[in-house]
Design a protein around this motif. Sequence first.
Motif, short mmCIF file in Angstrom:
data_model
loop_
_atom_site.label_atom_id
_atom_site.label_comp_id
_atom_site.label_asym_id
_atom_site.label_seq_id
_atom_site.Cartn_x
_atom_site.Cartn_y
_atom_site.Cartn_z
N GLU A 51 0.83 -1.22 0.00
CA GLU A 51 0.00 0.00 0.00
C GLU A 51 0.86 1.26 0.00
OE1 GLU A 51 -3.08 0.67 -0.48
OE2 GLU A 51 -3.01 2.77 0.09
N HIS A 52 1.84 1.32 0.90
CA HIS A 52 2.69 2.50 0.99
C HIS A 52 3.73 2.59 -0.11
CE1 HIS A 52 1.29 2.98 5.34
NE2 HIS A 52 0.79 3.95 4.62
N HIS A 53 3.89 1.51 -0.87
CA HIS A 53 4.83 1.53 -1.98
C HIS A 53 4.13 1.95 -3.28
CE1 HIS A 53 8.08 -0.63 -4.54
NE2 HIS A 53 8.41 0.61 -4.30
N ARG A 54 3.08 1.17 -3.66
CA ARG A 54 2.43 1.48 -4.93
C ARG A 54 0.94 1.72 -4.79
NH1 ARG A 54 2.07 -3.72 -6.97
NH2 ARG A 54 3.39 -4.99 -5.65
N GLY A 55 0.41 1.72 -3.56
CA GLY A 55 -1.01 1.96 -3.34
C GLY A 55 -1.38 3.42 -3.50
N ALA A 56 -2.63 3.73 -3.26
CA ALA A 56 -3.14 5.10 -3.42
C ALA A 56 -2.41 6.08 -2.50
CB ALA A 56 -4.63 5.13 -3.16
N THR A 57 -2.00 5.60 -1.30
CA THR A 57 -1.29 6.46 -0.36
C THR A 57 0.22 6.21 -0.41
OG1 THR A 57 -1.57 4.85 1.42
CG2 THR A 57 -3.27 6.54 1.20
N GLY A 58 0.65 5.41 -1.38
CA GLY A 58 2.06 5.05 -1.47
C GLY A 58 2.90 6.10 -2.17
N VAL A 59 4.21 5.93 -2.09
CA VAL A 59 5.13 6.91 -2.65
C VAL A 59 5.00 7.00 -4.17
CG1 VAL A 59 6.82 6.92 -0.80
CG2 VAL A 59 7.01 5.19 -2.59
N HIS A 60 4.82 5.87 -4.85
CA HIS A 60 4.67 5.91 -6.31
C HIS A 60 3.26 6.34 -6.68
CE1 HIS A 60 8.60 4.27 -6.87
NE2 HIS A 60 8.34 3.23 -6.12
N GLY A 61 2.26 5.94 -5.89
CA GLY A 61 0.89 6.33 -6.16
C GLY A 61 0.71 7.84 -6.07
N LEU A 62 1.34 8.46 -5.07
CA LEU A 62 1.23 9.90 -4.88
C LEU A 62 1.85 10.68 -6.03
CD1 LEU A 62 2.02 10.23 -1.07
CD2 LEU A 62 -0.17 10.64 -2.17
N GLN A 63 2.96 10.14 -6.53
CA GLN A 63 3.68 10.84 -7.61
C GLN A 63 2.86 10.89 -8.90
OE1 GLN A 63 7.39 8.76 -7.83
NE2 GLN A 63 8.24 9.81 -6.04
#
Length: 67
Positions: A51-63
């Motif tokens: 989740e925190h990697h590629r999820g909606a709240t993740g670093v990649h998701g945020l970018q």
Amino acid sequence: MTKATENHMDRVAQLPCIVCFYKMGIETRPVEVHHVSVPADDCAVAPLCVEHHRGATGVHGLQRRTR
Ligand SMILES: [Zn+2]
Ligand SMILES: [Zn+2]
């Protein structure tokens, strides 16, 4: 990839998600190893849950989001 880097990444992969740990005090596993873009430092990696990697709240998701 050097042997030392491989071992380091292996160790990081054993850690709980750093965002979950610092924000909520919980240890989330399994994690994915996220590469922090620091030139000339292969060892700049951080353990993040899916989740925190590629999820909606993740670093990649945020970018990806334009707000
Ligand atoms: Zn997390
Ligand atoms: Zn990543």
